[in-house]
Design a protein around this motif. Structure first.
Motif, mmCIF file in Angstrom:
data_model
loop_
_atom_site.group_PDB
_atom_site.id
_atom_site.type_symbol
_atom_site.label_atom_id
_atom_site.label_comp_id
_atom_site.label_asym_id
_atom_site.label_seq_id
_atom_site.Cartn_x
_atom_site.Cartn_y
_atom_site.Cartn_z
ATOM 1 N N PRO A 163 56.806 45.982 39.040
ATOM 2 C CA PRO A 163 56.676 44.539 39.265
ATOM 3 C C PRO A 163 55.220 44.125 39.093
ATOM 4 O O PRO A 163 54.309 44.866 39.481
ATOM 5 N N ARG A 164 55.006 42.978 38.493
ATOM 6 C CA ARG A 164 53.632 42.480 38.362
ATOM 7 C C ARG A 164 53.215 41.887 39.698
ATOM 8 O O ARG A 164 53.705 40.830 40.110
ATOM 9 N N ILE A 165 52.324 42.596 40.363
ATOM 10 C CA ILE A 165 51.925 42.232 41.722
ATOM 11 C C ILE A 165 50.726 41.295 41.688
ATOM 12 O O ILE A 165 49.768 41.519 40.950
ATOM 13 N N ASP A 166 50.782 40.264 42.509
ATOM 14 C CA ASP A 166 49.660 39.325 42.621
ATOM 15 C C ASP A 166 48.635 39.909 43.594
ATOM 16 O O ASP A 166 48.453 39.428 44.715
ATOM 17 N N PHE A 167 47.954 40.982 43.157
ATOM 18 C CA PHE A 167 47.041 41.682 44.053
ATOM 19 C C PHE A 167 45.695 40.966 44.137
ATOM 20 O O PHE A 167 45.318 40.189 43.263
ATOM 21 N N ALA A 168 44.966 41.267 45.207
ATOM 22 C CA ALA A 168 43.677 40.605 45.451
ATOM 23 C C ALA A 168 42.595 41.156 44.537
ATOM 24 O O ALA A 168 41.772 40.402 44.000
ATOM 25 N N PRO A 230 49.211 41.987 48.336
ATOM 26 C CA PRO A 230 49.171 40.778 49.172
ATOM 27 C C PRO A 230 49.311 41.074 50.664
ATOM 28 O O PRO A 230 48.779 40.346 51.500
ATOM 29 N N SER A 231 50.001 42.166 51.003
ATOM 30 C CA SER A 231 50.171 42.552 52.404
ATOM 31 C C SER A 231 48.902 43.132 53.011
ATOM 32 O O SER A 231 48.814 43.328 54.227
#
Length: 274
Positions: A163-168, A230-231
């Motif tokens: 999954p393409r994660i919206d990471f920081a 994101p978590s």
């Protein structure tokens, strides 16, 4: 009493490899200049490594570019080194990128904090729902063949789907043997190689060390690449144990010198019996 001759190192690099956002050649010119103070050393292209290897005590594989461009020659080099008992640094027993990307699936199945990954479009339901997925060859490297799509497809067992994660941000931890050296991070996810120094927490280092310990390399350079989800937790993106780029030009002089000192100690210990 005669002194022991200096160890002869064959340093494998492709000085002309056009890496995106990085200059492999500068890093290897710097490293070989420093290593030459301690070892007898010669540089060669990866396509020449097998033929030249018999004249040296050990081989150091550094910024040689993705082996996809010369896979057959690389396999022949590995086979010849193993048959002759020639020490290769990093050792050829690496379980991570050196052996392909299957380790991401194995680590995820074992409960390690890894970006969720499957290798069959039929297993897409096992991943967290996402609007876009990253799809790349299981034997890929350096983002070769990477695509983003809402409807992943491809031959089962030959691709990785994540999954393409919206990471920081992304962060990399650099180790020599089992010793942490430094960390760098990319504050802007869209600019992977615009890195700045990063001060890891104890939790960050514990995360990175889990993967170094898993790989069980007694000697070698490893780079643990992760993203901040994101978590807030770190997730492994890649464990590079073949020829990780080190971004030495971004380090303060003291940190860079300490890395070189650690590398020299590691190489001396690795080649002590040759």
């Amino acid at each position: 009493m005669p002194t022991k001759p200096r160890t002869r190192l064959l340093y494998v690099t492709d000085l002309a490899y056009p890496a995106r956002g990085r200059r492999y050649c500068d890093e290897d010119i710097f490293l070989t200049a420093r290593l030459r103070e301690h070892f007898n050393l010669a540089l060669c292209h990866p396509l020449d490594a097998r033929a030249l290897m018999p004249g040296f005590d050990a081989v150091v594989v550094r910024n040689s570019g993705p082996v996809l461009g010369y896979q057959e020659a690389y396999e022949e080099f590995r086979a010849a080194a193993l048959a002759a008992g020639t020490p290769v640094y990093n050792p050829l027993t690496g379980r991570a990128d050196m052996a392909g990307k299957q380790y991401l699936l194995d680590l995820a199945a074992a409960g390690y904090p890894v970006i969720p990954t499957v290798d069959d479009p039929a297993d897409l339901h096992l991943l967290p729902a996402a609007g876009t997925y990253a799809v790349k060859p299981k034997q890929g490297a350096d983002s070769i063949g990477l695509t983003f799509t809402a409807t992943p497809s491809g031959p089962a067992g030959e691709i990785l789907i994540q999954p393409r994660i919206d990471f920081a941000y992304e962060v990399s931890f650099y180790f020599v043997d089992d010793a942490f050296q430094y960390a760098l991070h990319a504050p802007d996810p869209a600019r992977r190689w615009e890195l700045t120094p990063y001060e890891p927490t104890a939790g960050d280092l514990a995360f990175a060390r889990r993967f170094v310990d898993w790989n069980t390399l007694d000697h070698g350079i490893q780079r643990v690449d992760a993203c901040r989800a994101p978590s807030g937790e770190l997730l492994l993106v890649e464990l590079e144990d073949l020829n990780p780029y080190l971004s030495l030009d971004l380090l303060p002089d003291r940190t860079r010198d300490a890395f070189v000192d650690a590398l020299v100690r590691s190489l001396r210990a690795f080649t002590a019996g040759v």
